[in-house]
Scaffold this motif. Structure first.
Motif, PDB file in Angstrom:
ATOM      1  N   GLY A 163      26.082  48.134  74.221  1.00 21.70           N
ATOM      2  CA  GLY A 163      26.668  48.808  73.141  1.00 21.70           C
ATOM      3  C   GLY A 163      26.804  50.252  73.031  1.00 21.70           C
ATOM      4  N   ASP A 197      28.637  45.388  77.335  1.00 23.29           N
ATOM      5  CA  ASP A 197      28.386  44.371  76.319  1.00 23.29           C
ATOM      6  C   ASP A 197      27.664  43.183  76.947  1.00 23.29           C
ATOM      7  N   LYS A 255      34.080  46.234  74.714  1.00 29.37           N
ATOM      8  CA  LYS A 255      33.675  46.932  73.498  1.00 29.37           C
ATOM      9  C   LYS A 255      34.843  47.667  72.872  1.00 29.37           C
ATOM     10  N   ALA A 289      27.054  46.205  70.020  1.00 31.51           N
ATOM     11  CA  ALA A 289      25.653  45.832  69.852  1.00 31.51           C
ATOM     12  C   ALA A 289      24.766  47.049  70.086  1.00 31.51           C
ATOM     13  N   GLN A 342      24.760  44.293  65.624  1.00 32.01           N
ATOM     14  CA  GLN A 342      25.903  45.099  66.016  1.00 32.01           C
ATOM     15  C   GLN A 342      26.198  46.143  64.937  1.00 32.01           C
TER      16      GLN A 342
END
Length: 646
Positions: free
Chosen positions: A39, A46, A54, A95, A614
């Protein structure tokens, strides 16, 4: 320190540690198998290993940045660096990266379990925590520096220096914007204003208390840190050989921040030299320019300050017998007459003036809290001095004068570079005289019979029922044993008389299984502080701070790991109930993992199919970016009129 493998082996045969083992097992199981989450930093990917995915997920309203990086959000008077040492970036819809958490297992015997509690709390809300156990001196040198923390969370137990119990400033003023110890880059404008006001209130404790109480309420409500507990001080001593241990809060009966046990102890056998086992060594004999820690505390047995502190945290005379404010910035002190330096030279007001002037000129590292507010010192007589302060200072007659160390002019005036000086024979006026030092292994001092602390009447006045009478000991030896296992063995074999540090419950109980050895427990005014890095965008979101605070199970930790040996504050309050400065009507968010998740859900956070938290996306991301701005980072979602994104 004891290796964890050895500790675990001992635990399997110690029924008293069942709850602690269960705690560890649950914490480890709860965090096992966590994948490296996707993230937030430019280099991460990801959960499918595709960093481009992402970008496809992100839904960013026009005019709103897709990422928010860790950066300095304010102009800091004490920071020259261009950017913080921590790199952690928030990205819309991505995330969260694992949260770096730093601690040192050298700090307390149970710090690893405390770190695991934070890891489990993070997991409870869908975040991975990456633990980093660092040597304590490295943690001090590299993490707690002016530019800021190297981790999102950095935890430590504050030392039991008397100043932390005497005055609220040593703990509260760390959160002032201009304080060089503001390692977490925390700045709350209203709190800053209150702290500035209260530190200048002299002569009106009621008014100052109101300001200090309000500061505690603001800090706790804002979750300025996670103040987990005030851990009891647990140690083990030999009562068969010595009588008169003083249960001093924060310090315990064997610590080095107070000398009350050492001046009070009475030998019960033919052994008259008291031996303490320790695991940390001294680096020099130069107290004023010490880096802190062992050398600073142990060398204070040789030197005196202007005032001292009792186990009840009362300020009492030392080298100064009386002091008064003649106005808000002028303090006059009467000095004790008849005092001699250990080499026989008389102590006078000239020594006090010389000491302050030398500290100021050469920037004494260990004495900053004493001399910093002093503008100049005047000699008014052989035993009278005047301090002219730069500004009204509420803590001067508590924290600062107790923290002070006075050195002899006739020994230091010829020293060209005081910071590099290492006296072969330190000379002070203190209750003990220097005898010998073997770096890394042994430090020895001898009793100064003429010192007032060895007078039975003096101790009775200030120790009450804890005072013992008699000729006292002849000297003190600190022996560096190396690790806790060896230290416990030496105590049981009679090679040392006390543990000069803290133990876990199980360690103290094992030691107490030998005749004459007892476990001793004292309360504490020094909190275990989990600092949060406020330059990090995740921490700047108050919704996340509140949720994380609710996820931390303080009561469970105290019950299962510490077996009840700690005080839990009301919310995130660093000021102990043991001190008169504490207020207990501070905000306490309580422990509620489901409630924490609800807060995050309403703030727009989501979870993927693997329960990884997230960052908000779309309109919720816009709200997140709004919440982390300077004017909003201390406000909840409702205060900003933001929608419920759940």
């Amino acid at each position: 320190m004891v290796s964890q493998d050895h500790e675990d082996t001992r635990e399997r045969i110690d029924e008293r540690e069942i709850s602690r083992r269960n705690y560890l097992a649950t914490a480890i199981a709860g965090t096992a198998g966590l994948t490296a989450l996707a993230g937030c930093s430019n280099s991460s990917s990801d959960s499918n290993g595709d960093s481009k995915a992402k970008d496809k997920k992100a839904k960013v309203p026009e005019g709103v940045p897709k990422t928010v990086e860790t950066k300095y959000w304010h102009d800091w008077s004490n920071i020259d660096a261009e950017k913080p040492p921590l790199q952690y970036t928030a990205m819309a819809g991505a995330a969260l990266d694992p949260i770096p958490v730093e601690y040192s297992s050298e700090d307390d015997p149970w710090m690893r379990e405390h770190a695991l509690m934070f890891k489990r709390a993070a997991k409870g809300i869908g975040v991975s925590a990456k633990l980093n156990d660092r040597p304590l001196n490295q943690l001090y040198a590299q993490s707690w520096n002016t530019p800021g923390l190297q981790a999102v969370i950095s935890m430590s137990t504050h030392g039991p220096d008397p100043q932390r119990g005497l005055d609220p400033n040593p703990l509260l003023m760390r959160r002032h914007k201009d304080n060089p110890s503001n390692y977490d880059n925390y700045f709350h404008p209203k709190l800053n204003e209150l702290l500035s006001k209260q530190r200048e209130v002299t002569g009106d404790n009621k008014k100052r208390q109101q300001l200090v109480s309000e500061a505690q309420r603001i800090f706790a409500e804002d979750v300025g840190a996670i103040i987990g507990i005030f851990p009891d001080v647990i140690t083990a001593v030999n009562r068969k050989k010595w009588n008169g241990y003083v249960k001093t809060p924060g310090n315990g009966p064997t610590g080095d921040s107070f000398q009350w046990s050492e001046v009070n102890l009475q030998p019960q056998t033919g052994e008259k030299t008291y031996v303490k086992g320790v695991t940390t060594s001294m680096n020099s004999l130069n107290l004023p320019w010490a880096a802190g820690g062992a050398e600073e505390k142990r060398l204070k047995f040789i030197y005196d300050g202007l005032f001292d502190a009792t186990p009840n945290l009362d300020v009492v005379p030392a080298l100064a017998t009386n002091a008064k404010y003649t106005d808000d910035t002028t303090v006059e002190l009467d000095l004790r007459k008849g005092v001699k330096w250990h080499d026989g030279k008389p102590f006078t007001a000239e020594d006090v003036k010389f000491t302050v002037d030398l500290y100021k000129k050469h920037s004494s590292t260990s004495q900053v809290s004493f001399y910093e507010p002093i503008k100049s010192t005047e000699v008014l007589g052989t035993h009278k001095v005047r301090f002219n302060l730069k500004y009204p200072d509420a803590a001067f007659m508590t924290q600062r004068v107790v923290r002070s160390v006075i050195i002899p002019k006739h020994k230091w005036e010829s020293v060209d570079n005081p910071a590099q000086h290492n006296p072969q024979q330190p000379i002070g006026t203190g209750p003990f005289t220097f005898k010998n030092w073997d770096q890394g292994s042994r430090f020895e001092v001898e009793k100064n019979d003429d010192h007032w602390m060895f007078k039975d009447g003096w101790r009775k006045k200030h120790l009450g029922d804890q005072a013992a009478t008699g000729p006292g000991l002849e000297g003190v030896i600190w022996v560096n044993v190396g690790n806790v296992d060896s230290m416990l063995g030496a105590l049981q074999q009679g090679k040392i008389h006390a543990i000069g540090g803290t133990l876990s419950n199980s360690q103290a109980d094992r030691a107490a299984g030998t005749g004459g050895i007892e476990k001793v427990v004292s309360e504490n005014f020094a909190p275990l502080d989990a600092k949060l890095m406020f330059s990090c965008p995740l921490i700047r979101d108050k919704e996340f701070r509140v949720a994380f605070a609710k996820a931390v199970d303080k009561k469970g930790f105290v019950k299962d790991v510490l077996q009840g040996r700690a005080t839990i504050p009301t919310g995130e309050n660093p000021i102990s109930p043991l001190t008169p400065w504490n207020t207990d009507d501070t905000k306490d968010y309580g422990h509620d993992v489901d409630g924490a998740r609800t807060i995050l859900k309403k703030a727009g956070y989501t979870w993927d199919s693997n329960d990884n938290l997230q960052f908000p996306n779309g309109k919720a991301w816009k709200a997140f970016v709004e919440r982390v701005q300077n004017e909003n980072t201390h406000k909840r979602r409702e205060e900003l009129g933001q929608a419920d994104f759940s």
